[in-house]
Design a protein around this motif. Sequence first.
Motif, PDB file in Angstrom:
ATOM      1  N   PRO A   1      25.141  27.825 -45.051  1.00  0.00           N
ATOM      2  CA  PRO A   1      26.053  27.665 -46.197  1.00  0.00           C
ATOM      3  C   PRO A   1      27.526  27.777 -45.792  1.00  0.00           C
ATOM      4  CG  PRO A   1      25.172  29.891 -46.140  1.00  0.00           C
ATOM      5  CD  PRO A   1      24.556  29.172 -44.977  1.00  0.00           C
ATOM      6  N   CYS A   2      28.389  27.287 -46.657  1.00  0.00           N
ATOM      7  CA  CYS A   2      29.828  27.504 -46.473  1.00  0.00           C
ATOM      8  C   CYS A   2      30.440  27.753 -47.847  1.00  0.00           C
ATOM      9  CB  CYS A   2      30.493  26.299 -45.804  1.00  0.00           C
ATOM     10  SG  CYS A   2      30.647  24.852 -46.858  1.00  0.00           S
ATOM     11  N   ILE A   3      31.721  28.129 -47.858  1.00  0.00           N
ATOM     12  CA  ILE A   3      32.447  28.261 -49.133  1.00  0.00           C
ATOM     13  C   ILE A   3      33.709  27.417 -49.040  1.00  0.00           C
ATOM     14  CG2 ILE A   3      33.614  29.844 -50.737  1.00  0.00           C
ATOM     15  CD1 ILE A   3      31.654  32.039 -49.777  1.00  0.00           C
ATOM     16  N   VAL A   4      33.860  26.520 -50.011  1.00  0.00           N
ATOM     17  CA  VAL A   4      34.996  25.589 -50.016  1.00  0.00           C
ATOM     18  C   VAL A   4      35.713  25.715 -51.356  1.00  0.00           C
ATOM     19  CG1 VAL A   4      33.463  23.690 -50.782  1.00  0.00           C
ATOM     20  CG2 VAL A   4      35.665  23.153 -49.754  1.00  0.00           C
ATOM     21  N   THR A   5      37.024  25.538 -51.328  1.00  0.00           N
ATOM     22  CA  THR A   5      37.775  25.547 -52.584  1.00  0.00           C
ATOM     23  C   THR A   5      38.588  24.252 -52.702  1.00  0.00           C
ATOM     24  OG1 THR A   5      39.175  26.894 -54.029  1.00  0.00           O
ATOM     25  CG2 THR A   5      39.875  26.742 -51.741  1.00  0.00           C
ATOM     26  N   SER A   6      38.795  23.803 -53.928  1.00  0.00           N
ATOM     27  CA  SER A   6      39.583  22.584 -54.156  1.00  0.00           C
ATOM     28  C   SER A   6      41.059  22.968 -54.251  1.00  0.00           C
ATOM     29  CB  SER A   6      39.121  21.918 -55.445  1.00  0.00           C
ATOM     30  OG  SER A   6      39.139  22.866 -56.480  1.00  0.00           O
TER      31      SER A   6
ATOM     32  N   ALA B   1      32.538  32.052 -59.619  1.00  0.00           N
ATOM     33  CA  ALA B   1      33.517  32.475 -60.625  1.00  0.00           C
ATOM     34  C   ALA B   1      34.626  33.265 -59.930  1.00  0.00           C
ATOM     35  CB  ALA B   1      32.830  33.329 -61.678  1.00  0.00           C
ATOM     36  N   ILE B   2      35.688  32.572 -59.577  1.00  0.00           N
ATOM     37  CA  ILE B   2      36.800  33.199 -58.851  1.00  0.00           C
ATOM     38  C   ILE B   2      37.958  33.364 -59.822  1.00  0.00           C
ATOM     39  CG2 ILE B   2      38.459  32.865 -56.952  1.00  0.00           C
ATOM     40  CD1 ILE B   2      35.727  32.905 -55.849  1.00  0.00           C
ATOM     41  N   SER B   3      38.531  34.563 -59.889  1.00  0.00           N
ATOM     42  CA  SER B   3      39.650  34.710 -60.819  1.00  0.00           C
ATOM     43  C   SER B   3      40.989  34.477 -60.116  1.00  0.00           C
ATOM     44  CB  SER B   3      39.606  36.079 -61.490  1.00  0.00           C
ATOM     45  OG  SER B   3      39.439  37.070 -60.511  1.00  0.00           O
TER      46      SER B   3
ATOM     47  N   LEU C   1      33.966  37.665 -52.938  1.00  0.00           N
ATOM     48  CA  LEU C   1      34.840  36.792 -53.743  1.00  0.00           C
ATOM     49  C   LEU C   1      34.527  36.967 -55.230  1.00  0.00           C
ATOM     50  CD1 LEU C   1      34.798  33.522 -51.607  1.00  0.00           C
ATOM     51  CD2 LEU C   1      36.866  34.684 -52.373  1.00  0.00           C
ATOM     52  N   GLU C   2      33.245  37.030 -55.556  1.00  0.00           N
ATOM     53  CA  GLU C   2      32.872  37.155 -56.971  1.00  0.00           C
ATOM     54  C   GLU C   2      33.291  38.515 -57.545  1.00  0.00           C
ATOM     55  OE1 GLU C   2      29.265  34.045 -57.701  1.00  0.00           O
ATOM     56  OE2 GLU C   2      28.752  35.866 -56.619  1.00  0.00           O
TER      57      GLU C   2
ATOM     58  N   ASN D   1      35.995  39.949 -56.543  1.00  0.00           N
ATOM     59  CA  ASN D   1      37.434  39.966 -56.333  1.00  0.00           C
ATOM     60  C   ASN D   1      37.859  41.092 -55.384  1.00  0.00           C
ATOM     61  OD1 ASN D   1      39.869  38.691 -56.769  1.00  0.00           O
ATOM     62  ND2 ASN D   1      40.470  40.121 -58.384  1.00  0.00           N
ATOM     63  N   ASP D   2      37.006  41.397 -54.407  1.00  0.00           N
ATOM     64  CA  ASP D   2      37.318  42.424 -53.407  1.00  0.00           C
ATOM     65  C   ASP D   2      38.090  41.747 -52.259  1.00  0.00           C
ATOM     66  OD1 ASP D   2      37.378  44.340 -51.454  1.00  0.00           O
ATOM     67  OD2 ASP D   2      35.268  44.919 -51.660  1.00  0.00           O
ATOM     68  N   LEU D   3      39.398  41.586 -52.476  1.00  0.00           N
ATOM     69  CA  LEU D   3      40.204  40.771 -51.557  1.00  0.00           C
ATOM     70  C   LEU D   3      40.304  41.374 -50.160  1.00  0.00           C
ATOM     71  CD1 LEU D   3      43.056  39.493 -53.907  1.00  0.00           C
ATOM     72  CD2 LEU D   3      40.863  38.438 -53.376  1.00  0.00           C
ATOM     73  N   GLU D   4      40.329  42.707 -50.115  1.00  0.00           N
ATOM     74  CA  GLU D   4      40.412  43.344 -48.793  1.00  0.00           C
ATOM     75  C   GLU D   4      39.195  42.979 -47.945  1.00  0.00           C
ATOM     76  OE1 GLU D   4      41.557  47.760 -48.017  1.00  0.00           O
ATOM     77  OE2 GLU D   4      42.412  47.052 -49.930  1.00  0.00           O
ATOM     78  N   LYS D   5      38.041  43.027 -48.592  1.00  0.00           N
ATOM     79  CA  LYS D   5      36.808  42.691 -47.865  1.00  0.00           C
ATOM     80  C   LYS D   5      36.786  41.193 -47.517  1.00  0.00           C
ATOM     81  CE  LYS D   5      31.920  43.298 -47.656  1.00  0.00           C
ATOM     82  NZ  LYS D   5      30.694  43.789 -48.249  1.00  0.00           N
ATOM     83  N   VAL D   6      37.219  40.357 -48.441  1.00  0.00           N
ATOM     84  CA  VAL D   6      37.268  38.916 -48.147  1.00  0.00           C
ATOM     85  C   VAL D   6      38.122  38.692 -46.895  1.00  0.00           C
ATOM     86  CG1 VAL D   6      38.017  36.643 -48.985  1.00  0.00           C
ATOM     87  CG2 VAL D   6      36.907  38.232 -50.570  1.00  0.00           C
ATOM     88  N   GLY D   7      39.258  39.393 -46.821  1.00  0.00           N
ATOM     89  CA  GLY D   7      40.155  39.263 -45.663  1.00  0.00           C
ATOM     90  C   GLY D   7      39.470  39.691 -44.367  1.00  0.00           C
ATOM     91  N   GLN D   8      38.763  40.827 -44.427  1.00  0.00           N
ATOM     92  CA  GLN D   8      38.068  41.294 -43.213  1.00  0.00           C
ATOM     93  C   GLN D   8      37.023  40.276 -42.772  1.00  0.00           C
ATOM     94  OE1 GLN D   8      36.652  45.088 -44.596  1.00  0.00           O
ATOM     95  NE2 GLN D   8      38.714  45.973 -44.559  1.00  0.00           N
ATOM     96  N   LEU D   9      36.340  39.695 -43.755  1.00  0.00           N
ATOM     97  CA  LEU D   9      35.309  38.696 -43.425  1.00  0.00           C
ATOM     98  C   LEU D   9      35.944  37.429 -42.833  1.00  0.00           C
ATOM     99  CD1 LEU D   9      33.059  39.306 -46.554  1.00  0.00           C
ATOM    100  CD2 LEU D   9      32.406  39.761 -44.180  1.00  0.00           C
TER     101      LEU D   9
END
Length: 340
Positions: free
Chosen positions: A30-35, A196-198, A249-250, A252-260
């Motif tokens: 899988p991947c995660i893509v944003t428009s 669902a990304i805020s 991402l769901e 909204n844990d941005l710190e963790k998203v950054g580490q990932l």
Amino acid sequence: MIKNMKKTITISAPGKLMLFGEHAVVYGKPCIVTSVNQRISIKAQKNDEPIFVLNAPDVEINNYSKPLSDLGNGEIPKGAKFVEFAVLNFLEKYRSVIPARFADSARRANAGIQLETVAQFKSTFGFGSSSASAVCTIKALAELFEIKLTEKEIFDLAYKTVLDVQGLGSGFDLAAAIYGGTLYFVTGGKTIQPLAISHLPLIVGYTGVKADTATIVKEVKARFEKYPKLLKNIYDGIAMIVKEAKIALEKNDLEKVGQLMNLNQGYLETLGVSSEKLSAMIYAARIAGAYGAKLSGAGGGDCMIALAPSSKRKAIEKAIEKVGGKVLEVEVNTEGVKLT
Ligand code: PMV
């Protein structure tokens, strides 16, 4: 230029940025893509002559034309390939269901098609202009001939188009252009799940170097054939990161998203697809206070992305520019293909 007073359809679709999972997604992961809010638009009209005409000034295509019966044949300029194959695939698949009122023209394949594309962004940024234009073409023809297509039907035809033109590819960029938003995506559209990304405060830095995606994907394939076990482990590791990132991402844990993002970048370095410039920009962003940073897309050039608290934004932008990157004003998580 489209000049006369015939019915004109205008369609637009967004570009994209890969957030997580590039390369591994070519191998079933899988991947995660944003428009992104930078869009491609296409104007479409029927022609009286059985001729395909394309104007795409952004990629230096001016009054390119050929008989419909020759679509897909002969020397096709690079900038016209995706659109031409999209038209060909659309007509091959849907000609027989074109409503009877168009019977004496398109149904017998003697109605021509005139297209004109305009991009809000440079094709060199790596935002997926070719894929977005293939998506716009299919949607525009469906509207022109009044055929209802689902998002998945558009995806399947656009994916066939990408495979016809470049042989390899996951289709993630097509999904972003069609569905918009931020998607959890598995190769070939096996899963296309909106997330669902805020709020996603991304900073986008352009290297100034055009990445040659097809060549890099082929190089990675050659590496996979040489070291299958090693690369399989890397792809499994990336898939785990993508799954964790989806949850973070769901929430909204941005710190963790950054580490990932940083962990994902480590794997991309191991795959050998980063570049000195990308890595310099990524480190500059991290040192200036980003939660995390990584390349986005095939690598070798195009863009890097950083996730950061708003208090650090200015400093990070400055740091990226100091090492020679160009910061692009981009909003993410925007609307998919639409009639405009
Ligand atoms: O270079 P881009 O932005 O088109 O991204 C390519 C991403 C890959 O995973 C390397 C290829 C693909 O088709 O998924």
